[in-house]
Design a protein around this motif. Structure first.
Motif, PDB file in Angstrom:
ATOM      1  N   ILE A   1       0.889  -1.198   0.048  1.00 58.11           N
ATOM      2  CA  ILE A   1       0.038   0.053  -0.083  1.00 58.11           C
ATOM      3  C   ILE A   1       0.946   1.121  -0.102  1.00 58.11           C
ATOM      4  CG2 ILE A   1      -1.736   1.043   1.266  1.00 58.11           C
ATOM      5  CD1 ILE A   1      -2.536  -1.421   2.349  1.00 58.11           C
ATOM      6  N   ILE A   2       2.008   1.063   0.826  1.00 56.40           N
ATOM      7  CA  ILE A   2       2.986   2.432   0.501  1.00 56.40           C
ATOM      8  C   ILE A   2       3.415   2.643  -0.529  1.00 56.40           C
ATOM      9  CG2 ILE A   2       4.930   3.186   2.041  1.00 56.40           C
ATOM     10  CD1 ILE A   2       4.266   1.814   4.335  1.00 56.40           C
ATOM     11  N   SER A   3       3.847   1.533  -1.201  1.00 53.98           N
ATOM     12  CA  SER A   3       4.618   1.553  -2.582  1.00 53.98           C
ATOM     13  C   SER A   3       3.593   2.030  -3.508  1.00 53.98           C
ATOM     14  CB  SER A   3       4.981   0.400  -2.965  1.00 53.98           C
ATOM     15  OG  SER A   3       6.166  -0.256  -2.073  1.00 53.98           O
ATOM     16  N   LEU A   4       2.311   1.570  -3.509  1.00 58.96           N
ATOM     17  CA  LEU A   4       1.274   1.963  -4.366  1.00 58.96           C
ATOM     18  C   LEU A   4       1.069   3.703  -4.239  1.00 58.96           C
ATOM     19  CD1 LEU A   4      -0.905   1.652  -6.586  1.00 58.96           C
ATOM     20  CD2 LEU A   4      -2.310   0.834  -4.501  1.00 58.96           C
ATOM     21  N   SER A   5       0.890   3.938  -2.882  1.00 55.18           N
ATOM     22  CA  SER A   5       0.727   5.565  -2.656  1.00 55.18           C
ATOM     23  C   SER A   5       1.790   6.221  -3.163  1.00 55.18           C
ATOM     24  CB  SER A   5       0.466   5.561  -1.114  1.00 55.18           C
ATOM     25  OG  SER A   5       0.373   7.080  -0.859  1.00 55.18           O
ATOM     26  N   ALA A   6       3.203   5.621  -2.959  1.00 54.48           N
ATOM     27  CA  ALA A   6       4.280   6.403  -3.591  1.00 54.48           C
ATOM     28  C   ALA A   6       4.236   6.626  -5.098  1.00 54.48           C
ATOM     29  CB  ALA A   6       5.526   5.722  -3.210  1.00 54.48           C
ATOM     30  N   ILE A   7       3.805   5.493  -5.761  1.00 50.83           N
ATOM     31  CA  ILE A   7       3.741   5.574  -7.348  1.00 50.83           C
ATOM     32  C   ILE A   7       2.605   6.363  -7.725  1.00 50.83           C
ATOM     33  CG2 ILE A   7       3.090   4.344  -9.401  1.00 50.83           C
ATOM     34  CD1 ILE A   7       4.742   1.933  -7.723  1.00 50.83           C
ATOM     35  N   LEU A   8       1.556   6.431  -7.119  1.00 50.71           N
ATOM     36  CA  LEU A   8       0.313   7.615  -7.300  1.00 50.71           C
ATOM     37  C   LEU A   8       0.857   9.151  -7.060  1.00 50.71           C
ATOM     38  CD1 LEU A   8      -2.598   5.488  -5.938  1.00 50.71           C
ATOM     39  CD2 LEU A   8      -2.092   5.983  -8.429  1.00 50.71           C
ATOM     40  N   SER A   9       1.770   9.234  -5.968  1.00 52.97           N
ATOM     41  CA  SER A   9       2.134  10.534  -5.769  1.00 52.97           C
ATOM     42  C   SER A   9       3.065  11.050  -6.626  1.00 52.97           C
ATOM     43  CB  SER A   9       2.762  10.522  -4.190  1.00 52.97           C
ATOM     44  OG  SER A   9       1.701  10.174  -3.242  1.00 52.97           O
ATOM     45  N   ALA A  10       3.930  10.037  -7.281  1.00 50.33           N
ATOM     46  CA  ALA A  10       4.849  10.506  -8.183  1.00 50.33           C
ATOM     47  C   ALA A  10       4.221  10.930  -9.454  1.00 50.33           C
ATOM     48  CB  ALA A  10       5.867   9.186  -8.457  1.00 50.33           C
ATOM     49  N   ILE A  11       3.187  10.203  -9.933  1.00 50.18           N
ATOM     50  CA  ILE A  11       2.576  10.416 -10.968  1.00 50.18           C
ATOM     51  C   ILE A  11       1.763  11.745 -11.019  1.00 50.18           C
ATOM     52  CG2 ILE A  11       0.817   9.767 -12.779  1.00 50.18           C
ATOM     53  CD1 ILE A  11       1.639   6.909 -12.163  1.00 50.18           C
ATOM     54  N   ILE A  12       0.889  11.886  -9.928  1.00 53.36           N
ATOM     55  CA  ILE A  12      -0.067  13.074  -9.942  1.00 53.36           C
ATOM     56  C   ILE A  12       0.778  14.402  -9.479  1.00 53.36           C
ATOM     57  CG2 ILE A  12      -1.780  13.885  -8.030  1.00 53.36           C
ATOM     58  CD1 ILE A  12      -2.796  11.203  -7.819  1.00 53.36           C
ATOM     59  N   GLY A  13       1.875  14.189  -8.622  1.00 48.83           N
ATOM     60  CA  GLY A  13       2.642  15.271  -8.296  1.00 48.83           C
ATOM     61  C   GLY A  13       3.500  15.847  -9.529  1.00 48.83           C
ATOM     62  N   ALA A  14       3.786  15.262 -10.395  1.00 49.39           N
ATOM     63  CA  ALA A  14       4.514  15.622 -11.589  1.00 49.39           C
ATOM     64  C   ALA A  14       3.555  16.194 -12.578  1.00 49.39           C
ATOM     65  CB  ALA A  14       5.215  14.339 -12.258  1.00 49.39           C
ATOM     66  N   LEU A  15       2.434  15.598 -12.654  1.00 48.42           N
ATOM     67  CA  LEU A  15       1.401  16.066 -14.165  1.00 48.42           C
ATOM     68  C   LEU A  15       0.746  17.090 -13.353  1.00 48.42           C
ATOM     69  CD1 LEU A  15       0.113  12.576 -15.253  1.00 48.42           C
ATOM     70  CD2 LEU A  15       1.813  14.037 -16.265  1.00 48.42           C
ATOM     71  N   GLY A  16       0.586  17.205 -12.108  1.00 52.97           N
ATOM     72  CA  GLY A  16      -0.377  18.241 -11.568  1.00 52.97           C
ATOM     73  C   GLY A  16       0.124  19.762 -11.624  1.00 52.97           C
TER      74      GLY A  16
ATOM     75  N   ALA B   1       3.118  22.943  -3.932  1.00 51.66           N
ATOM     76  CA  ALA B   1       2.149  21.768  -3.295  1.00 51.66           C
ATOM     77  C   ALA B   1       2.222  20.600  -4.158  1.00 51.66           C
ATOM     78  CB  ALA B   1       0.400  22.305  -3.096  1.00 51.66           C
ATOM     79  N   PHE B   2       2.180  20.564  -5.463  1.00 54.29           N
ATOM     80  CA  PHE B   2       2.567  19.667  -6.529  1.00 54.29           C
ATOM     81  C   PHE B   2       3.803  18.798  -6.297  1.00 54.29           C
ATOM     82  CE2 PHE B   2      -1.697  21.097  -8.346  1.00 54.29           C
ATOM     83  CZ  PHE B   2      -2.395  19.672  -8.259  1.00 54.29           C
ATOM     84  N   SER B   3       4.791  19.720  -5.975  1.00 52.23           N
ATOM     85  CA  SER B   3       6.012  19.484  -5.814  1.00 52.23           C
ATOM     86  C   SER B   3       6.358  18.707  -4.588  1.00 52.23           C
ATOM     87  CB  SER B   3       7.037  20.764  -5.900  1.00 52.23           C
ATOM     88  OG  SER B   3       8.520  20.352  -5.388  1.00 52.23           O
ATOM     89  N   SER B   4       5.456  18.837  -3.657  1.00 54.63           N
ATOM     90  CA  SER B   4       5.793  18.367  -2.298  1.00 54.63           C
ATOM     91  C   SER B   4       5.040  16.913  -2.364  1.00 54.63           C
ATOM     92  CB  SER B   4       4.795  19.043  -1.430  1.00 54.63           C
ATOM     93  OG  SER B   4       4.787  18.457   0.161  1.00 54.63           O
ATOM     94  N   ILE B   5       4.001  16.800  -3.232  1.00 58.84           N
ATOM     95  CA  ILE B   5       3.408  15.474  -3.409  1.00 58.84           C
ATOM     96  C   ILE B   5       4.219  14.666  -4.072  1.00 58.84           C
ATOM     97  CG2 ILE B   5       1.254  14.226  -4.516  1.00 58.84           C
ATOM     98  CD1 ILE B   5      -0.211  16.697  -4.126  1.00 58.84           C
ATOM     99  N   ASN B   6       4.986  15.446  -5.098  1.00 58.07           N
ATOM    100  CA  ASN B   6       5.873  14.258  -5.777  1.00 58.07           C
ATOM    101  C   ASN B   6       6.940  13.870  -4.783  1.00 58.07           C
ATOM    102  OD1 ASN B   6       8.727  14.355  -7.645  1.00 58.07           O
ATOM    103  ND2 ASN B   6       6.992  13.394  -8.831  1.00 58.07           N
TER     104      ASN B   6
END
Length: 334
Positions: free
Chosen positions: A145-160, A172-177
């Motif tokens: 679950i932690i790895s899945l959240s990390a992958i989603l954070s990388a994608i959303i933080g980069a595209l957002g 904020a999106f940089s922080s998410i990434n």
């Protein structure tokens, strides 16, 4: 103007709540620390009467209250529902942290804060949830679950952050990434994520301190900065490139450590996603940097003398940047 004593007290309670949560030996004590943290940060948000600050305070309160409810509910379920309780507990911490897929509130709250409040939200407010997630990382079932959240954070933080012109949303999106790198680091060892968090906090705080000094909130505000002082065109791009992890700047050091570990442990797919997202974030960092270096041209302004004076905050930040620039070479000497 000096802050009122009440706000100094709230900041002291904020720091105290962090130590209370990470040092508590029971879930109830951790919950009390989280509640104290929330109730001490909200008065710091509403330091001035403003509709934007009030909206951010209300959104922050509702999200944190929901996270606290999930936290105490999952803690009570440990005895009866041992399989269901840990994922709910982890989800409540990810919600408080602002990590994907529970990231929706973080850019909206950031958009209404001042830079001083944003520094607290992006640094101090992340300590307690990450420490608690590191406690839960001992459960092998939660690592996925932690790895899945990390992958989603990388994608959303980069595209957002690609199409935003607001500096607060960009940060904020940089922080998410960057949360994706820290979550992967948490699943590896405490040393990795503490090192990454210290580098991230120092660099991002320096950037937001610059924006606080210059009162810049959009890319257009950067153009209105003093074009007669070329020192400003050096400090901000240097910080952004370091935050993006561009070698040989200091922001690359924790990423370098994590990349080597992931390669040695054959975590190629996660590493590919993290590196791809880092390249995208580096793109909108470079957009700010090139915007500053190319469009800010003091010599194009007629009858204006160049001013190379160093104010005290500028001098401290420039020293910080130059020290961080040489830090990777100090590691190579050992």
């Amino acid at each position: 103007m000096a802050l009122p004593i009440s706000y100094i007290l709230f900041f002291f309670l904020l720091a105290l709540s962090i130590f209370l949560s990470i040092s508590s030996s029971s879930w109830f004590g951790i919950w009390i620390g989280l509640e104290l943290n929330m109730m001490s940060f909200i008065p710091l948000i509403t330091i001035k009467m403003s509709s934007h600050l009030s909206e951010s305070a209300l959104k922050y309160f509702l999200i944190q209250a929901l996270g606290s409810t999930m936290f105490i509910m999952s803690s009570c379920m440990f005895l009866s529902f041992t399989q269901m309780s840990p994922p709910i507990l982890l989800a409540s911490l990810l919600l408080k942290l602002g990590s994907a897929p529970f990231h929706f509130w973080f850019p909206q709250v950031m958009s209404g804060l001042t830079w001083a409040q944003a520094i607290i939200l992006m640094t101090l407010q992340k300590i307690t949830p990450m420490v608690l997630i590191s406690y839960l990382s001992t459960h092998s079932s939660l690592l996925k679950i932690i790895s899945l959240s990390a992958i989603l954070s990388a994608i959303i933080g980069a595209l957002g952050g690609l199409n935003t012109m607001q500096l607060r949303k960009m940060m904020a999106f940089s922080s998410i990434n960057h949360m994706s790198w820290m979550l992967i680091s948490i699943s590896i060892s405490d040393t990795f994520w503490v090192t990454y968090f210290l580098f991230y906090s120092s660099i991002s705080s320096a950037i937001m301190a610059l924006f606080l000094i210059f009162q810049a909130f959009t890319l257009a505000d950067l153009m209105k900065l003093s074009q007669t002082n070329p020192i400003h065109t050096l400090i901000i791009p240097l910080n952004f490139l370091s935050l993006g992890g561009l070698p040989p700047l200091a922001g690359f050091i924790p990423k370098w450590m994590l990349i080597q570990f992931m390669i040695n442990n054959n975590m190629y797919m996660s590493l590919l996603i993290l590196l791809s997202s880092a390249l995208i974030t580096l793109y909108f960092y470079l957009r700010v940097a090139t915007f500053f270096l190319l469009l800010t041209n003091p010599t194009a302004v007629p009858n204006v003398k160049l001013n190379f004076t160093f104010s005290m905050p500028t001098s401290l930040l420039l020293f910080f940047n130059l020290f961080m620039l040489n830090l990777p070479f100090m590691f190579l000497l050992f």
